[in-house]
Design a protein around this motif. Structure first.
Motif, PDB file in Angstrom:
ATOM      1  N   TYR A  18      -1.423   4.567  -0.057  1.00 16.53           N
ATOM      2  CA  TYR A  18      -1.660   3.110  -0.557  1.00 16.53           C
ATOM      3  C   TYR A  18      -1.961   1.897   0.579  1.00 16.53           C
ATOM      4  CZ  TYR A  18       3.178   2.333   0.822  1.00 16.53           C
ATOM      5  OH  TYR A  18       4.215   2.367   1.375  1.00 16.53           O
ATOM      6  N   LEU A  19      -2.740   0.949   0.119  1.00 12.50           N
ATOM      7  CA  LEU A  19      -2.962  -0.222   1.095  1.00 12.50           C
ATOM      8  C   LEU A  19      -2.833  -1.618   0.483  1.00 12.50           C
ATOM      9  CD1 LEU A  19      -4.426  -0.843   3.811  1.00 12.50           C
ATOM     10  CD2 LEU A  19      -6.658  -0.850   2.681  1.00 12.50           C
ATOM     11  N   ASP A  20      -1.946  -2.179   1.230  1.00 10.20           N
ATOM     12  CA  ASP A  20      -1.828  -3.595   0.574  1.00 10.20           C
ATOM     13  C   ASP A  20      -2.873  -4.676   1.409  1.00 10.20           C
ATOM     14  OD1 ASP A  20       1.612  -2.864   0.648  1.00 10.20           O
ATOM     15  OD2 ASP A  20       0.247  -3.216  -1.237  1.00 10.20           O
ATOM     16  N   LEU A  21      -3.280  -5.438   0.850  1.00 13.10           N
ATOM     17  CA  LEU A  21      -4.241  -6.256   1.542  1.00 13.10           C
ATOM     18  C   LEU A  21      -3.781  -7.058   2.777  1.00 13.10           C
ATOM     19  CD1 LEU A  21      -7.206  -7.649   1.339  1.00 13.10           C
ATOM     20  CD2 LEU A  21      -6.098  -9.499   0.195  1.00 13.10           C
ATOM     21  N   LYS A  22      -2.373  -7.367   2.817  1.00 11.06           N
ATOM     22  CA  LYS A  22      -1.792  -7.802   3.910  1.00 11.06           C
ATOM     23  C   LYS A  22      -1.920  -6.994   5.272  1.00 11.06           C
ATOM     24  CE  LYS A  22       2.978  -6.597   2.865  1.00 11.06           C
ATOM     25  NZ  LYS A  22       2.940  -5.395   3.527  1.00 11.06           N
ATOM     26  N   ASP A  23      -2.010  -5.793   4.793  1.00  9.62           N
ATOM     27  CA  ASP A  23      -1.968  -4.875   5.847  1.00  9.62           C
ATOM     28  C   ASP A  23      -3.413  -4.509   6.469  1.00  9.62           C
ATOM     29  OD1 ASP A  23       0.729  -4.600   6.013  1.00  9.62           O
ATOM     30  OD2 ASP A  23       0.930  -2.963   4.448  1.00  9.62           O
ATOM     31  N   VAL A  24      -4.420  -5.185   5.716  1.00  9.89           N
ATOM     32  CA  VAL A  24      -5.826  -4.802   6.073  1.00  9.89           C
ATOM     33  C   VAL A  24      -6.151  -5.697   7.296  1.00  9.89           C
ATOM     34  CG1 VAL A  24      -8.364  -5.196   5.419  1.00  9.89           C
ATOM     35  CG2 VAL A  24      -6.661  -4.302   3.924  1.00  9.89           C
ATOM     36  N   GLU A  25      -6.329  -4.874   8.404  1.00 13.64           N
ATOM     37  CA  GLU A  25      -6.570  -5.355   9.968  1.00 13.64           C
ATOM     38  C   GLU A  25      -8.008  -5.746  10.146  1.00 13.64           C
ATOM     39  OE1 GLU A  25      -2.891  -6.369  10.467  1.00 13.64           O
ATOM     40  OE2 GLU A  25      -4.321  -6.741  12.164  1.00 13.64           O
ATOM     41  N   THR A  26      -8.918  -4.525   9.858  1.00  9.60           N
ATOM     42  CA  THR A  26     -10.165  -4.514  10.067  1.00  9.60           C
ATOM     43  C   THR A  26     -11.034  -4.385   9.014  1.00  9.60           C
ATOM     44  OG1 THR A  26      -9.365  -2.758  11.657  1.00  9.60           O
ATOM     45  CG2 THR A  26     -11.769  -2.723  11.400  1.00  9.60           C
TER      46      THR A  26
END
Ligand code: TA6
Length: 296
Positions: A98-106
């Motif tokens: 899973y990927l949370d938008l807050k963790d999208v770095e790039t």
């Protein structure tokens, strides 16, 4: 343990799937009989320096780059996902990332999806395998306070055995009769007839049919066939799945640093996507997009 160590899930039949946390990127599905269904370039970067060339890149929130404020095909394939549940030993084996938008770095740019965005969401990839079948499901949860628009696509690279991608009797795609074709190379638009799609030049075409929400094609991948089906829903309501067929052919292959000049003979991309007339995901609601690849 590095954050990008690949995860391999095996099924009691002997089939297996390998996923890199970078992009939650599937790079291999081997059937119980040992047949690899996916293509990965021999020059692919696996170190997180760029999206992996091959396997099943995940595309969201845009296909291509209609919004120039962030990169082509979006940011899922360019960020590290977190591993969730993993189950082996039962009738099927599965795992989640899973990927949370807050963790999208790039690769989120500085526009509507940039750091100052008003949106919030969690994307979950579920991967399930049987002896001869790979299912991938993306679930998009709008965890924010406002709706957002999106496109999504599984950019699936199928392996073509024997380097036969340009042999029309060994590599072709059937099941799209009556679909509207949009040729991104020539600009032509037409309704596809009975003949299967073949790779006789650079092929980059989108096929859509709003009257057929569920996609179902058979791909001849060098003499062995694969079934590819896909379906999608937004807030529980079915939404049509289109499909992109792509092969870079000679010139485009030369222009890709992570793809050797000859590897266009070894692959065909058949990419189910939710691309046209896509409903927004309202706050608190979800969308689900499923692809099932079966060795025939
Ligand atoms: O899906 C086909 C396509 O949009 C092609 O136009 C080509 O750009 C391909 O995707 C690969 O894109 P990428 O950003 O992965 O190099």
């Amino acid at each position: 343990m590095s954050q990008n160590d690949p995860v391999t899930i095996t099924h009691k039949s002997g089939s297996s799937v390998t996923i890199y946390p970078y992009g939650a990127h599937i790079t291999s599905f081997k059937t119980a009989s040992g047949r690899e269904l996916l293509f990965v370039s021999s020059s692919a970067k696996l170190d997180g320096s760029k999206a992996i060339r091959g396997g099943i890149p995940l595309v969201f929130p845009q296909f291509g780059q209609p919004d120039k404020s962030y990169p082509q095909h979006g940011f899922l394939r360019r960020n590290y996902w977190k591993a969730g549940l993993k189950e082996e030993g039962g009738d099927s084996s599965s795992c989640e990332f899973y990927l949370d938008l807050k963790d999208v770095e790039t690769a989120r740019g500085d526009g509507q999806w940039g750091k100052e965005t008003k949106y919030d969401c969690r994307i979950t990839l579920t991967v399930k395998i049987l002896a001869e079948e790979l299912t991938t499901i993306m679930k998009f949860d709008n965890t924010g306070a406002v709706p957002f628009d999106f496109q999504t696509l599984f950019h699936t690279y199928l392996k073509v055995a024997g380097g036969k991608a340009l042999d029309p009797t060994s590599c072709n795609v059937s099941g799209l009769e009556g679909y509207k074709a949009e040729d991104k190379i020539t600009g032509e638009e037409y309704v596809l007839g009975e003949s299967p799609i073949i790779i006789d030049r650079e092929v980059d075409r989108i096929y859509q049919n709003s009257s057929k929400p569920i996609l179902s094609v058979v791909v001849n991948t060098g003499g062995q066939k694969v079934s590819l089906k896909a379906k999608a829903s937004v807030d529980g309501k079915e939404t049509p799945v289109s499909v992109v067929v792509w092969n870079p052919h000679i010139e485009k292959a030369k222009g890709m640093s992570d793809f050797t000049d000859e590897q266009y003979h070894d692959m065909v991309c058949v990419e189910p996507g939710v691309l046209y007339d896509v409903p927004s995901i309202e706050n608190g609601k979800s969308a689900v997009f499923e692809q099932v690849i079966t060795a025939l």
